[in-house]
Design an enzyme around this catalytic site. Sequence first.
Site, PDB file in Angstrom:
ATOM      1  N   ARG A  37      54.786  19.628 113.927  1.00 48.14           N
ATOM      2  CA  ARG A  37      54.668  20.100 112.550  1.00 48.14           C
ATOM      3  C   ARG A  37      54.314  21.572 112.507  1.00 48.14           C
ATOM      4  NH1 ARG A  37      51.168  14.873 111.322  1.00 48.14           N
ATOM      5  NH2 ARG A  37      50.581  15.490 113.421  1.00 48.14           N
ATOM      6  N   ASN A  96      43.530  -0.026 122.324  1.00 46.80           N
ATOM      7  CA  ASN A  96      44.317   0.976 123.042  1.00 46.80           C
ATOM      8  C   ASN A  96      43.365   2.140 123.342  1.00 46.80           C
ATOM      9  OD1 ASN A  96      46.083   2.914 123.929  1.00 46.80           O
ATOM     10  ND2 ASN A  96      47.384   2.891 122.098  1.00 46.80           N
ATOM     11  N   GLU A 129      53.558  -0.951 118.488  1.00 47.46           N
ATOM     12  CA  GLU A 129      53.137  -1.453 119.795  1.00 47.46           C
ATOM     13  C   GLU A 129      51.979  -2.437 119.675  1.00 47.46           C
ATOM     14  OE1 GLU A 129      53.076   2.708 120.179  1.00 47.46           O
ATOM     15  OE2 GLU A 129      53.598   2.626 122.304  1.00 47.46           O
ATOM     16  N   VAL A 168      57.404  11.829 115.968  1.00 47.83           N
ATOM     17  CA  VAL A 168      58.466  12.798 115.681  1.00 47.83           C
ATOM     18  C   VAL A 168      59.744  12.070 115.268  1.00 47.83           C
ATOM     19  CG1 VAL A 168      59.833  14.685 116.650  1.00 47.83           C
ATOM     20  CG2 VAL A 168      57.464  14.368 117.393  1.00 47.83           C
ATOM     21  N   GLY A 169      60.087  11.030 116.000  1.00 49.92           N
ATOM     22  CA  GLY A 169      61.341  10.311 115.745  1.00 49.92           C
ATOM     23  C   GLY A 169      61.385   9.652 114.378  1.00 49.92           C
ATOM     24  N   GLU A 170      60.222   9.217 113.888  1.00 47.54           N
ATOM     25  CA  GLU A 170      60.190   8.529 112.592  1.00 47.54           C
ATOM     26  C   GLU A 170      60.088   9.496 111.414  1.00 47.54           C
ATOM     27  OE1 GLU A 170      56.850   5.862 112.828  1.00 47.54           O
ATOM     28  OE2 GLU A 170      57.664   4.885 114.616  1.00 47.54           O
ATOM     29  N   ARG A 195      46.190  -2.533 125.694  1.00 48.03           N
ATOM     30  CA  ARG A 195      47.294  -1.758 126.231  1.00 48.03           C
ATOM     31  C   ARG A 195      46.850  -1.214 127.583  1.00 48.03           C
ATOM     32  NH1 ARG A 195      50.162   3.349 123.482  1.00 48.03           N
ATOM     33  NH2 ARG A 195      51.912   3.401 124.918  1.00 48.03           N
ATOM     34  N   ARG A 242      53.493  17.819 128.271  1.00 47.71           N
ATOM     35  CA  ARG A 242      54.053  17.567 129.609  1.00 47.71           C
ATOM     36  C   ARG A 242      55.478  18.096 129.668  1.00 47.71           C
ATOM     37  NH1 ARG A 242      53.069  11.279 129.189  1.00 47.71           N
ATOM     38  NH2 ARG A 242      51.950  11.706 127.274  1.00 47.71           N
ATOM     39  N   LYS A 300      41.551   3.305 120.028  1.00 51.46           N
ATOM     40  CA  LYS A 300      42.164   2.808 118.792  1.00 51.46           C
ATOM     41  C   LYS A 300      42.065   1.294 118.819  1.00 51.46           C
ATOM     42  CE  LYS A 300      45.499   6.552 118.528  1.00 51.46           C
ATOM     43  NZ  LYS A 300      46.816   6.955 118.989  1.00 51.46           N
ATOM     44  N   HIS A 322      56.266   3.464 127.960  1.00 52.33           N
ATOM     45  CA  HIS A 322      56.527   3.197 126.534  1.00 52.33           C
ATOM     46  C   HIS A 322      57.202   1.835 126.323  1.00 52.33           C
ATOM     47  CE1 HIS A 322      56.542   7.812 125.685  1.00 52.33           C
ATOM     48  NE2 HIS A 322      55.386   7.279 125.315  1.00 52.33           N
ATOM     49  N   HIS A 330      61.662   7.188 122.055  1.00 50.55           N
ATOM     50  CA  HIS A 330      60.282   7.227 121.563  1.00 50.55           C
ATOM     51  C   HIS A 330      59.843   8.689 121.631  1.00 50.55           C
ATOM     52  CE1 HIS A 330      56.079   5.483 121.252  1.00 50.55           C
ATOM     53  NE2 HIS A 330      55.836   6.710 121.666  1.00 50.55           N
TER      54      HIS A 330
HETATM   55  P1  ADP Z   1      51.171   9.159 120.133  1.00 44.65           P
HETATM   56  O1  ADP Z   1      52.185   9.233 121.252  1.00 44.65           O
HETATM   57  O2  ADP Z   1      49.949   9.967 120.382  1.00 44.65           O
HETATM   58  O3  ADP Z   1      50.941   7.762 119.604  1.00 44.65           O
HETATM   59  P2  ADP Z   1      52.679   9.655 117.745  1.00 44.65           P
HETATM   60  O4  ADP Z   1      53.812   8.720 117.995  1.00 44.65           O
HETATM   61  O5  ADP Z   1      51.764   9.361 116.613  1.00 44.65           O
HETATM   62  O6  ADP Z   1      51.857   9.974 119.033  1.00 44.65           O
HETATM   63  O7  ADP Z   1      53.304  11.102 117.535  1.00 44.65           O
HETATM   64  C1  ADP Z   1      52.459  12.207 117.365  1.00 44.65           C
HETATM   65  C2  ADP Z   1      53.292  13.454 117.147  1.00 44.65           C
HETATM   66  O8  ADP Z   1      54.245  13.233 116.103  1.00 44.65           O
HETATM   67  C3  ADP Z   1      52.456  14.614 116.680  1.00 44.65           C
HETATM   68  O9  ADP Z   1      51.981  15.372 117.745  1.00 44.65           O
HETATM   69  C4  ADP Z   1      53.436  15.427 115.865  1.00 44.65           C
HETATM   70  O10 ADP Z   1      53.986  16.420 116.712  1.00 44.65           O
HETATM   71  C5  ADP Z   1      54.526  14.473 115.507  1.00 44.65           C
HETATM   72  N1  ADP Z   1      54.701  14.296 114.066  1.00 44.65           N
HETATM   73  C6  ADP Z   1      54.041  13.470 113.227  1.00 44.65           C
HETATM   74  N2  ADP Z   1      54.494  13.616 111.955  1.00 44.65           N
HETATM   75  C7  ADP Z   1      55.465  14.554 111.994  1.00 44.65           C
HETATM   76  C8  ADP Z   1      56.322  15.163 111.025  1.00 44.65           C
HETATM   77  N3  ADP Z   1      56.284  14.829 109.735  1.00 44.65           N
HETATM   78  N4  ADP Z   1      57.194  16.107 111.451  1.00 44.65           N
HETATM   79  C9  ADP Z   1      57.246  16.462 112.746  1.00 44.65           C
HETATM   80  N5  ADP Z   1      56.479  15.928 113.695  1.00 44.65           N
HETATM   81  C10 ADP Z   1      55.599  14.990 113.338  1.00 44.65           C
END
Ligand code: ADP
Length: 394
Positions: free
Chosen positions: A285, A9, A379, A329-331, A94, A242, A16, A182, A209
Amino acid sequence: MTDTILVINAGSSSIKFYLYDIDGAQELAPRLGGQLEGIGTSHPKLRVRDAAGQTLVEREIAPGHAPDVPNAQEVVGTWLSGHLGGAPLAVGHRVVHGGPELSEPVLIDDAILAKLDTFTPLAPLHQPNNLAPIRVIRERRPWIPQVACFDTAFHRSHSDVADRYALPERLYQQGVRRYGFHGLSYEYIAQRLRKALPDIADGKIIAAHLGSGVSACAMHHGKSVDSTMGFTALEGLPMGTRPGRLDPGVVLWMMERGMNHDEIEHLLYHDCGMKGLSGISNDMRELLASDAPSAKLALQYFAWRVAEGMIGLACAMNGVDGIVFTAGVGENSAEIRQAISEHWGWLGIKLDPERNARHGPRISADDSRIGVYVVRTNEELIIAQHTLALVRQR
Ligand code: ADP
């Protein structure tokens, strides 16, 4: 030697990579994952961990060895072949854009590569970087089969209506369509739901996502019906850098003020979203830890507009059976999931604070009208599965 599948990716500043062992039962077992980051900077760094999270290598790379993605790919390839003592069975990539027709992953040949090049104007920041490692591998190790997996492919099941903007037909014919992105993440979610939540897997799902890029997808019977992202990865929900939804009149206003294409592009991809609104950071964060009023404003904006965009997707399916949060963020952020869900209180959707704090899988209360879940996305695994399947077919 165990056969392996390599997944790559590549972005503008990092590559990555993930290696999977193909075990006897034709299952894919993760073996290692790594990243070469800081491409083009004065301190590129290679970091690789095994499946248990133990560091295999962590070292600075001489800047001259990773000034751009093709050279960085050489560094990764050299490390991997030294480590493996051979080559992978195949490499899956990817690739952000598969254009209007490609609805499945494809084995790469010269004709496909030339076709994928033509989609660069549709994803100028991603497509060239995604294609660069493919070229390097084709040049150096042409016997290794390579597969392109597209972020747009999962959304090719959209209806004509979902595929369009209210623009003259000729623009649609020229490629101005709602491609959606996504898709590899949503495809994984659809697959995972079949195993983890079979009762709702075929139902009407809104999946969000929420990572650095942010989108939501309406899925029915495990297929994409609509997406908040459209022609480019700028549309829809607010993101790290964005803006998401934006009156196109704002772009006209910027042009009138004398901003040129590159300046507007840079602003829209790198300086807006949470970063622009807070003036502090694109990292949730940092915003959650900050007392600054602008950080609070950005978080409120995010929760409101994400909630609105997600629930709006219900119109595409005339209902919702389950809501899924995924990505960084979602996880990981119970606080942001809670803030989003509060906008849905009127629908009888309620989170259970303890389940939410544990990050699911189910985070909604027993008496919530709709179940809300957290599902970790993967992914890379989807890319590895498609790559193995295509190589097998060959
Ligand atoms: P990418 O789209 O680059 O693969 P990720 O899915 O890894 O990104 O998401 C990255 C973002 O997730 C970070 O910029 C951060 O804002 C957010 N994030 C990661 N851990 C946490 C957390 N514990 N609490 C809030 N936001 C988080």
